[in-house]
Design a protein around this motif. Structure first.
Motif, PDB file in Angstrom:
ATOM      1  N   LEU A 109      33.924  13.324  21.758  1.00 33.78           N
ATOM      2  CA  LEU A 109      33.653  13.519  20.340  1.00 33.78           C
ATOM      3  C   LEU A 109      34.464  14.713  19.844  1.00 33.78           C
ATOM      4  CD1 LEU A 109      29.751  13.156  20.378  1.00 33.78           C
ATOM      5  CD2 LEU A 109      31.414  11.440  19.617  1.00 33.78           C
ATOM      6  N   HIS A 110      35.143  14.540  18.728  1.00 34.30           N
ATOM      7  CA  HIS A 110      35.897  15.626  18.098  1.00 34.30           C
ATOM      8  C   HIS A 110      35.171  16.033  16.821  1.00 34.30           C
ATOM      9  CE1 HIS A 110      40.033  14.745  20.158  1.00 34.30           C
ATOM     10  NE2 HIS A 110      39.114  15.167  20.992  1.00 34.30           N
ATOM     11  N   PHE A 111      34.749  17.268  16.763  1.00 37.40           N
ATOM     12  CA  PHE A 111      34.005  17.764  15.598  1.00 37.40           C
ATOM     13  C   PHE A 111      34.988  18.406  14.628  1.00 37.40           C
ATOM     14  CE2 PHE A 111      31.219  17.753  19.298  1.00 37.40           C
ATOM     15  CZ  PHE A 111      30.169  16.984  18.826  1.00 37.40           C
ATOM     16  N   ILE A 112      35.087  17.837  13.425  1.00 43.42           N
ATOM     17  CA  ILE A 112      36.083  18.307  12.458  1.00 43.42           C
ATOM     18  C   ILE A 112      35.384  18.909  11.231  1.00 43.42           C
ATOM     19  CG2 ILE A 112      37.798  16.628  13.235  1.00 43.42           C
ATOM     20  CD1 ILE A 112      37.121  14.919  10.808  1.00 43.42           C
ATOM     21  N   ASN A 113      36.103  19.802  10.578  1.00 42.74           N
ATOM     22  CA  ASN A 113      35.667  20.459   9.327  1.00 42.74           C
ATOM     23  C   ASN A 113      34.430  21.325   9.494  1.00 42.74           C
ATOM     24  OD1 ASN A 113      37.757  19.205   7.814  1.00 42.74           O
ATOM     25  ND2 ASN A 113      36.532  17.337   7.651  1.00 42.74           N
ATOM     26  N   SER A 146      39.233   8.962  21.109  1.00 37.92           N
ATOM     27  CA  SER A 146      38.175   9.904  20.753  1.00 37.92           C
ATOM     28  C   SER A 146      37.530   9.413  19.465  1.00 37.92           C
ATOM     29  CB  SER A 146      38.729  11.319  20.572  1.00 37.92           C
ATOM     30  OG  SER A 146      39.667  11.356  19.505  1.00 37.92           O
ATOM     31  N   ASP A 148      35.896  10.971  15.816  1.00 36.25           N
ATOM     32  CA  ASP A 148      35.719  12.146  14.964  1.00 36.25           C
ATOM     33  C   ASP A 148      34.308  12.168  14.378  1.00 36.25           C
ATOM     34  OD1 ASP A 148      38.282  12.992  15.402  1.00 36.25           O
ATOM     35  OD2 ASP A 148      39.089  12.182  13.520  1.00 36.25           O
ATOM     36  N   ASP A 150      32.587  14.176  11.365  1.00 40.79           N
ATOM     37  CA  ASP A 150      32.910  15.033  10.222  1.00 40.79           C
ATOM     38  C   ASP A 150      31.710  15.910   9.869  1.00 40.79           C
ATOM     39  OD1 ASP A 150      33.885  16.231   7.981  1.00 40.79           O
ATOM     40  OD2 ASP A 150      34.490  14.383   6.964  1.00 40.79           O
TER      41      ASP A 150
END
Length: 204
Positions: A109-113, A146, A148, A150
């Motif tokens: 998991l890529h955690f953005i913002n 992956s 994302d 947000d």
């Protein structure tokens, strides 16, 4: 869209502990490909190339193209044995992939913002990533490297669950089919004093 990751491999002629030790001494990694309707295949790979590749997320969550003399086999990494203290990979297990059958894989998991979210900009809010990866099912062509998550609207007191993830087309999270008890939290945003209160009983 997932990228192609091709790795050249060589058929392994000899098996056994002694043969494997000699391979490692020569800078090679013994490995096996299994699954599908054919017999397992024993191979060897260049250690330095794999050592560099395994430092990337895609090595663990993407479909790999193993090229043996021009014949490509699509696989997923299923097991990696490492030396307990040396920078040495001892053995690899790969699972054959059938492009027409759904597969199960763990993807990061890529955690953005997060930094620009209300919670991320607040000095007294602690944002915790409860999960770093998630188990999904999909056809091989739909496998993402992956996913994302947000966090742009994350505020103090918010909890983001598995069911809140926007999944790519064709991708499912099998745990969600087992009911609400399996809808795990993946991100929490707590005020610092709440975080301290949660930890106090454990400290006592």
């Amino acid at each position: 869209m997932a990228k192609n990751h091709e790795i050249k491999v060589v058929q392994r002629e000899l098996q056994g502990k002694g043969a494997s030790r000699r391979l490692r001494g020569a800078g090679q990694i013994p490995a096996i490909i299994y699954g599908g309707d054919v017999e397992p295949s024993v191979i060897q790979l260049n250690h330095n190339e794999i050592w560099l590749a395994q430092q990337n997320e895609w090595f663990y969550s993407s479909i790999l193209d193993l090229n043996l003399d021009g014949k490509v086999t699509k696989v997923l990494l299923r097991d990696m044995q490492r030396h307990p203290f040396k920078q040495l990979i001892l053995h690899l297990d790969f699972l054959r992939v059938n492009e027409n059958e759904a597969l199960t894989a763990n993807v990061p998991l890529h955690f953005i913002n997060e930094d620009t979210s209300p919670a991320g900009k607040a000095a007294d809010v602690v944002v915790t990533h409860e999960l770093k990866e998630v188990s999904i099912t999909c056809l091989p062509k739909d496998l993402p490297e992956s996913i994302d998550v947000d966090l742009a609207d994350l505020k103090a007191g918010d909890v983001i669950y598995l069911s809140d993830i926007k999944l790519p087309k064709g991708v499912e999270i099998p745990a969600l089919a087992q009911g609400k008890d399996h809808d795990d939290a993946i991100v929490t945003a707590k005020l610092g004093k709440e975080e301290a209160a949660d930890e106090a009983p454990a400290a006592e």
